[in-house]
Scaffold this active site. Structure first.
Site, mmCIF file in Angstrom:
data_model
loop_
_atom_site.group_PDB
_atom_site.id
_atom_site.type_symbol
_atom_site.label_atom_id
_atom_site.label_comp_id
_atom_site.label_asym_id
_atom_site.label_seq_id
_atom_site.Cartn_x
_atom_site.Cartn_y
_atom_site.Cartn_z
ATOM 1 N N HIS A 1 -4.589 6.828 -0.613
ATOM 2 C CA HIS A 1 -3.834 5.600 -0.396
ATOM 3 C C HIS A 1 -4.414 4.497 -1.260
ATOM 4 O O HIS A 1 -5.511 4.632 -1.806
ATOM 5 C CB HIS A 1 -3.768 5.214 1.087
ATOM 6 C CG HIS A 1 -5.036 4.679 1.656
ATOM 7 N ND1 HIS A 1 -6.110 5.471 2.001
ATOM 8 C CD2 HIS A 1 -5.399 3.406 1.957
ATOM 9 C CE1 HIS A 1 -7.081 4.705 2.494
ATOM 10 N NE2 HIS A 1 -6.680 3.450 2.476
ATOM 11 N N GLU B 1 0.850 -1.179 0.000
ATOM 12 C CA GLU B 1 0.000 0.000 0.000
ATOM 13 C C GLU B 1 0.894 1.240 0.000
ATOM 14 O O GLU B 1 1.972 1.197 0.559
ATOM 15 C CB GLU B 1 -0.820 -0.062 1.290
ATOM 16 C CG GLU B 1 -1.821 1.018 1.511
ATOM 17 C CD GLU B 1 -2.446 0.912 2.907
ATOM 18 O OE1 GLU B 1 -3.016 1.907 3.356
ATOM 19 O OE2 GLU B 1 -2.346 -0.158 3.533
ATOM 20 N N ASP C 1 -9.095 3.384 8.063
ATOM 21 C CA ASP C 1 -9.218 4.575 7.219
ATOM 22 C C ASP C 1 -10.171 5.592 7.846
ATOM 23 O O ASP C 1 -9.908 6.793 7.842
ATOM 24 C CB ASP C 1 -9.763 4.196 5.834
ATOM 25 C CG ASP C 1 -8.797 3.320 5.063
ATOM 26 O OD1 ASP C 1 -7.601 3.317 5.401
ATOM 27 O OD2 ASP C 1 -9.254 2.654 4.127
ATOM 28 N N HIS D 1 -5.442 0.434 -2.160
ATOM 29 C CA HIS D 1 -5.938 -0.839 -1.651
ATOM 30 C C HIS D 1 -5.556 -1.920 -2.660
ATOM 31 O O HIS D 1 -6.243 -2.095 -3.663
ATOM 32 C CB HIS D 1 -7.468 -0.806 -1.484
ATOM 33 C CG HIS D 1 -7.926 -0.178 -0.214
ATOM 34 N ND1 HIS D 1 -9.257 -0.071 0.122
ATOM 35 C CD2 HIS D 1 -7.222 0.366 0.806
ATOM 36 C CE1 HIS D 1 -9.351 0.521 1.315
ATOM 37 N NE2 HIS D 1 -8.143 0.805 1.743
HETATM 38 ZN ZN LIG Z 1 -7.514 1.843 3.361
#
Ligand SMILES: [Zn+2]
Length: 123
Positions: free
Chosen positions: A71, A25, A84, A73
């Site tokens: 970000h 990530e 999150d 996934h």
């Molecule tokens: Zn996330």
């Protein structure tokens, strides 16, 4: 400052960062200029794993131009996780999640309370 949208080149960069980081990530902060998200600031020390996002908020540089975060996934799920939802309110108003396979369609934007919202792409 109201955010009107995100620049297409910035979105392309986020897709690229997702592909580069995969299967890990990445987490980045987004800053705006004249109401358009046009800058990506990768957070140092980003580590793999969904829970990492919450730790990073302590390292956040404060900026009046902070628009939010982005970000990835790697599992392709375009929904905020519990981690999150905790991370979002401390890091700006708009939060982009980009998922595998990281094309310009594989993303969604959420407000800091975790609700999906519209984000215009501006060339
Ligand atoms: Zn996330």
């Amino acid at each position: 400052m109201n955010i009107r949208g995100i620049r297409k080149k910035t979105l392309r960069l986020l897709c690229q960062l997702g592909r580069d980081a995969h299967p890990n990530e990445f987490v980045a902060l987004l800053t705006e200029r004249d109401g358009l998200i046009d800058e990506v600031n990768l957070l140092p020390g980003t580590v793999a794993g969904e829970d990492s996002a919450s730790i990073l908020s302590d390292m956040m540089p404060l900026s009046t131009h902070l628009a939010g975060s982005c970000h990835s996934h790697p599992n392709g799920v375009l929904q905020p996780s519990d981690a999150d939802i905790h991370f979002f309110p401390r890091n700006g108003r708009y939060h982009i999640i980009i998922g595998y396979p990281y094309t310009e369609q594989d993303w969604r934007c959420f407000t800091s309370d975790g609700r999906q919202c519209r984000m215009e792409v501006v060339s």
